[in-house]
Design an enzyme around this catalytic site. Structure first.
Site, PDB file in Angstrom:
ATOM      1  N   SER A 286       0.807  -1.212  -0.064  1.00 17.86           N
ATOM      2  CA  SER A 286       0.020  -0.038  -0.034  1.00 17.86           C
ATOM      3  C   SER A 286       0.866   1.183  -0.019  1.00 17.86           C
ATOM      4  O   SER A 286       2.030   1.058   0.327  1.00 17.86           O
ATOM      5  CB  SER A 286      -0.823   0.060   1.218  1.00 17.86           C
ATOM      6  OG  SER A 286      -0.113   0.431   2.328  1.00 17.86           O
ATOM      7  N   ASP A 287       0.319   2.431  -0.305  1.00 17.03           N
ATOM      8  CA  ASP A 287       1.145   3.400  -0.204  1.00 17.03           C
ATOM      9  C   ASP A 287       1.217   3.969   1.278  1.00 17.03           C
ATOM     10  O   ASP A 287      -0.037   3.408   2.163  1.00 17.03           O
ATOM     11  CB  ASP A 287       0.656   4.914  -1.065  1.00 17.03           C
ATOM     12  CG  ASP A 287       1.567   5.909  -1.443  1.00 17.03           C
ATOM     13  OD1 ASP A 287       2.474   5.780  -0.719  1.00 17.03           O
ATOM     14  OD2 ASP A 287       1.652   6.504  -2.198  1.00 17.03           O
ATOM     15  N   TRP A 288       1.735   4.646   1.780  1.00 19.29           N
ATOM     16  CA  TRP A 288       1.986   5.132   2.934  1.00 19.29           C
ATOM     17  C   TRP A 288       0.481   5.818   3.556  1.00 19.29           C
ATOM     18  O   TRP A 288      -0.045   6.923   3.321  1.00 19.29           O
ATOM     19  CB  TRP A 288       2.987   6.509   2.986  1.00 19.29           C
ATOM     20  CG  TRP A 288       3.301   7.009   4.552  1.00 19.29           C
ATOM     21  CD1 TRP A 288       2.409   7.629   5.390  1.00 19.29           C
ATOM     22  CD2 TRP A 288       4.605   6.561   5.087  1.00 19.29           C
ATOM     23  NE1 TRP A 288       3.194   7.814   6.294  1.00 19.29           N
ATOM     24  CE2 TRP A 288       4.492   7.474   6.270  1.00 19.29           C
ATOM     25  CE3 TRP A 288       5.888   6.306   4.750  1.00 19.29           C
ATOM     26  CZ2 TRP A 288       5.677   7.482   7.244  1.00 19.29           C
ATOM     27  CZ3 TRP A 288       6.876   6.571   5.636  1.00 19.29           C
ATOM     28  CH2 TRP A 288       6.732   7.071   6.796  1.00 19.29           C
TER      29      TRP A 288
ATOM     30  N   ALA B  66      -2.001   4.629   2.951  1.00 22.01           N
ATOM     31  CA  ALA B  66      -3.379   4.609   2.168  1.00 22.01           C
ATOM     32  C   ALA B  66      -4.380   3.543   2.777  1.00 22.01           C
ATOM     33  O   ALA B  66      -5.626   3.812   2.186  1.00 22.01           O
ATOM     34  CB  ALA B  66      -2.821   3.841   0.755  1.00 22.01           C
TER      35      ALA B  66
END
Ligand code: BGC
Length: 733
Positions: free
Chosen positions: A289-291, A293
């Site tokens: 996942s993105d930070w 997210a």
């Protein structure tokens, strides 16, 4: 009796082999096939161990070496991955030792970081790299970045960013390869190759992470993190193709995006993450996942609490949770409640382990420690930075051969806030780039011209604000010089993440400085360093020449100076359109045709941009012959070659990139006015001729997808276009 002894012998054999297995299990056997190693290891892991593998924490923010022990203590031995902020391998090795020796099964940790355009040897930003149209050079740069990162203790980078970006107000336009899907695909693949080498387990290879999957660049109004309304047709023809190409090229991992794709966020989207990526494209690595997210799924209104957010992200196909700790806190309960099947956990863990095995981490978990002086900034790495900076720069305008500067230029005025600046030339996401390693414009120019001309410097003004007190000095410097170089642009924090701007014009003070310097009545050369296309509608008419140097990294000063002196013949071409004004956004070369092509214009400004993608001048001239087809009709299964002869008609050597476009004027789904399908850059000596060829494979180059991703090829007429030359051919059943 005989039977009993056989049974006993068998039991002894089973015991011996299982104790041998326990001592030397299959997953530790480096000669065993990776899939058997994964299967063996997963079968030995308990649920807690599996869930820890699905989490990423951070390490190394505190760079004090004395704190290595403290930091190591706070990190769980069984964690899957760490974002590693340190520049040396010592902390990594200490943490890895803990993982190998203190976790029950000795599973190595995967260390990742944002190495976007270099680790310590900083290259031009990715948008600039694309303007070089030299993918082989970009592969070299990524290989150097990967090597530096690897020697610093990294196994993995969160790069390349291949978000097709058509709104230059969005700050992250700097991080990708421009507005065209094909260009993003080619440079994405080039970068993946550079990082991953031939084999992930090769020395210095690091794993790539394609981001941001998918459609992040389409956020409304260029406002970062905002909603993106993407039709299925544009998802398939614009945003997915670069990812598909890089997945095919073997990219190990992907990062799920922050944006909400027409109602279903990228980090909770089963269609993109599972149906497309895992089922259709058969990607067998993992998605991170993105930070934050996953946590943000609550802000996006699709989860009511962290547990639901974790459930949605995991079930959609995000295998690793970057820093939110949601998987760690909730997955066990979700499994106990039978909401998440164990098989899904096993699949996720297997995907992460697969990348670790492919990297060879189980067999070589530690980074060899070499001194900082042999780790970073090696002369050969800087040579690549220098070449890429030179090839990325774009000569936008050059009236009356203002450039290159001739020997009649005895005094050079060097003015503007960017002239002596170092930090901003690094650009956003410059990893461990250090401004002390940067060569400023002023240093480059002094080295290049110091012996032949006098350099008169004045800052003139700052990047923004209202202070005009430096104008008078700048004007007097301009008056006593033969040419005025005005170095303007954006500070590095003005582009990158969370750095959107409502207008892409430079602040008024910079434009005012140019107006003031006109009073000197000297030739004006604008030098621009920025992370996005700029609105040049007021500045362009005031300048005799304009060089777009982008944010060139460490070696921009001398690359620019080489262009100004003519030592380097500029060869960059824009990989993104420069709108005339911000009000034209979005404007990009591969727009759909309008229903009334001659109407629908703006009443107050021209409808055409300042510069289309592909614009870029040279110090020589190139003549293009007619396009020659190998046949005027081909079958769908056939091949067609198009050739164009290009002559260097000037007096100096130069490199020319031929951009090959296709247009399908009538078909069942309307197509863009033209679509880039191939490009090639070659160097031509003065007076030389060469033939550029494009071999059209109809299934690859003339087909397109429908809104479900189904690719098809229609018979009919097509155009192939190079510059303003166009030739028709027909495809038959
Ligand atoms: C960015 C990603 C980046 C991550 C880790 C996020 O905020 O969107 O591109 O890789 O942070 O630094």
């Amino acid at each position: 009796m005989k039977r009993i002894s056989v049974i006993l012998a068998l039991l002894v054999f089973v015991q011996i082999s299982s104790s041998a297995q326990a001592k030397n299990p299959v997953y530790k056997d480096k000669n065993a096939p990776i899939e058997s190693r994964i299967k063996d290891l997963v079968s030995k892991m308990n649920l807690e161990e599996k869930i820890l593998q699905l989490n990423q924490y951070t390490a190394g923010m505190n760079t004090n070496v004395n704190n290595i022990g403290e930091q190591t203590k706070s990190i769980p031995a069984g964690i899957g991955s760490l974002i590693y902020f340190s520049t040396g391998p010592e902390l990594r090795n200490a943490i890895q030792k803990k993982a190998m020796e203190e976790s029950r099964l000795g599973i190595p940790i995967l260390f990742g970081y944002d190495v976007i355009h270099g680790f310590r040897t900083i290259y031009p930003i990715s948008l600039a790299q694309a303007c070089s149209w030299n993918p082989a050079l970009v592969t070299e740069a990524a290989a150097v970045a990967g090597k530096e990162a690897n020697l610093a203790g990294l196994d993995w980078t969160f790069s390349p960013m291949i978000d097709v970006a058509r709104d230059p107000r969005w700050g992250r336009v700097a991080e990708g390869y421009g507005e065209d899907p094909y260009t993003n695909a080619v440079f994405g693949v080039a970068t993946v190759k550079g990082y991953q080498g031939k084999n992930l387990s090769d020395p210095f290879s690091i794993a790539a992470c394609l981001k941001h999957f998918v459609g992040y660049s389409e956020s409304e109004g260029g406002r970062d993190y905002h909603y993106s309304d993407i039709s299925m047709q544009s998802l398939w023809e614009t945003y997915l193709p670069p990812f598909e190409a890089c997945v095919k090229a073997g990219a190990a991992t992907l990062m799920s995006s922050f944006n909400d794709i027409s109602g279903i966020p990228g980090s909770a989207n089963p269609y993109t993450l599972t149906e497309v990526l895992k089922k259709r494209w058969k990607h067998d690595g993992f998605v991170l996942s993105d930070w934050d997210a996953i946590d943000q799924l609550m802000d996006q209104g699709v989860a009511s609490d962290r547990k639901e957010a974790g459930y949605k992200a995991f079930m959609a196909g995000v295998e690793m949770d970057m820093t939110d700790n949601i998987y760690f806190q909730n997955l066990k309960e979700l499994v106990a409640e039978k909401k998440i099947p164990m098989a899904k956990i096993d699949d996720a863990v297997s995907r992460i382990l697969r990348v670790k095995f492919r990297l060879g981490l189980f067999d070589e978990p530690y980074t060899t420690v070499v001194g900082e002086s042999s780790r970073f900034l090696q002369p050969e790495s800087k040579a690549v930075a220098q070449k890429l900076a030179a090839e990325s720069m774009v000569l936008l305008k050059n009236n009356e051969k203002t450039l290159p500067l001739t020997s009649s230029v005895q005094q050079i005025a060097l003015i503007g806030p960017m002239a002596a600046d170092k930090q901003d030339l690094l650009g956003a996401w410059s990893a461990h780039g250090n401004e002390n390693d940067v060569e400023s414009i002023s240093e480059g120019i002094t080295k290049e011209f110091g012996n032949v001309a006098r350099i008169n410097s004045a800052k003139g003004c700052d990047f923004d604000g209202y202070d005009e007190s430096g104008f008078a000095e700048a004007l007097s410097v301009a008056r006593k010089s033969d040419v005025v170089l005005i170095c303007l642009g954006e500070k590095r924090g003005w582009s990158g993440e969370n750095a959107s701007r409502s207008t892409i014009a430079l602040p008024a003070i910079q434009e005012k400085l140019v107006v003031e310097l006109l009073k000197a009545k000297k030739p004006i050369v604008l030098i621009l360093s920025n992370g996005r296309p700029l609105e040049l509608v007021r500045l362009e008419p005031l300048a005799d020449a304009i060089v777009e140097m982008w944010q060139p990294g460490l070696c921009g000063g001398s690359a620019l100076a080489g262009i100004l002196s003519g030592r380097i013949n500029p060869s960059g071409k824009l990989a993104i359109t420069f709108p005339l004004t911000s009000g034209q956004i979005p404007i990009y070369y591969n727009m759909r045709q309008s229903a009334r092509p001659t109407s629908g214009k703006y009443q107050d400004i021209p409808t055409l941009p300042m510069y289309w993608l592909g614009h870029g001048l040279s110090y020589t001239t190139f003549d293009f012959g007619d396009l020659k087809l190998s046949a005027s009709k081909i079958k769908k299964t056939g091949k067609l070659t198009v050739e164009v002869e290009v002559s260097n008609t000037g007096t100096v050597a130069g490199s020319e990139t031929v951009l090959w476009y296709i247009n399908d004027p009538a078909c069942s789904i309307s197509r863009p006015m033209k679509e880039l399908k191939y490009f090639e850059k070659k160097e031509l000596a003065a007076g030389a001729k060469t033939t550029y060829k494009f071999e059209i494979d109809p299934n690859r180059d003339l087909s397109y997808t429908d809104a479900t991703g189904k690719r098809f090829l229609e018979a009919g007429e097509f155009d192939v276009i190079v510059n303003n030359k166009k030739v028709k051919f027909e495809v038959t059943e």
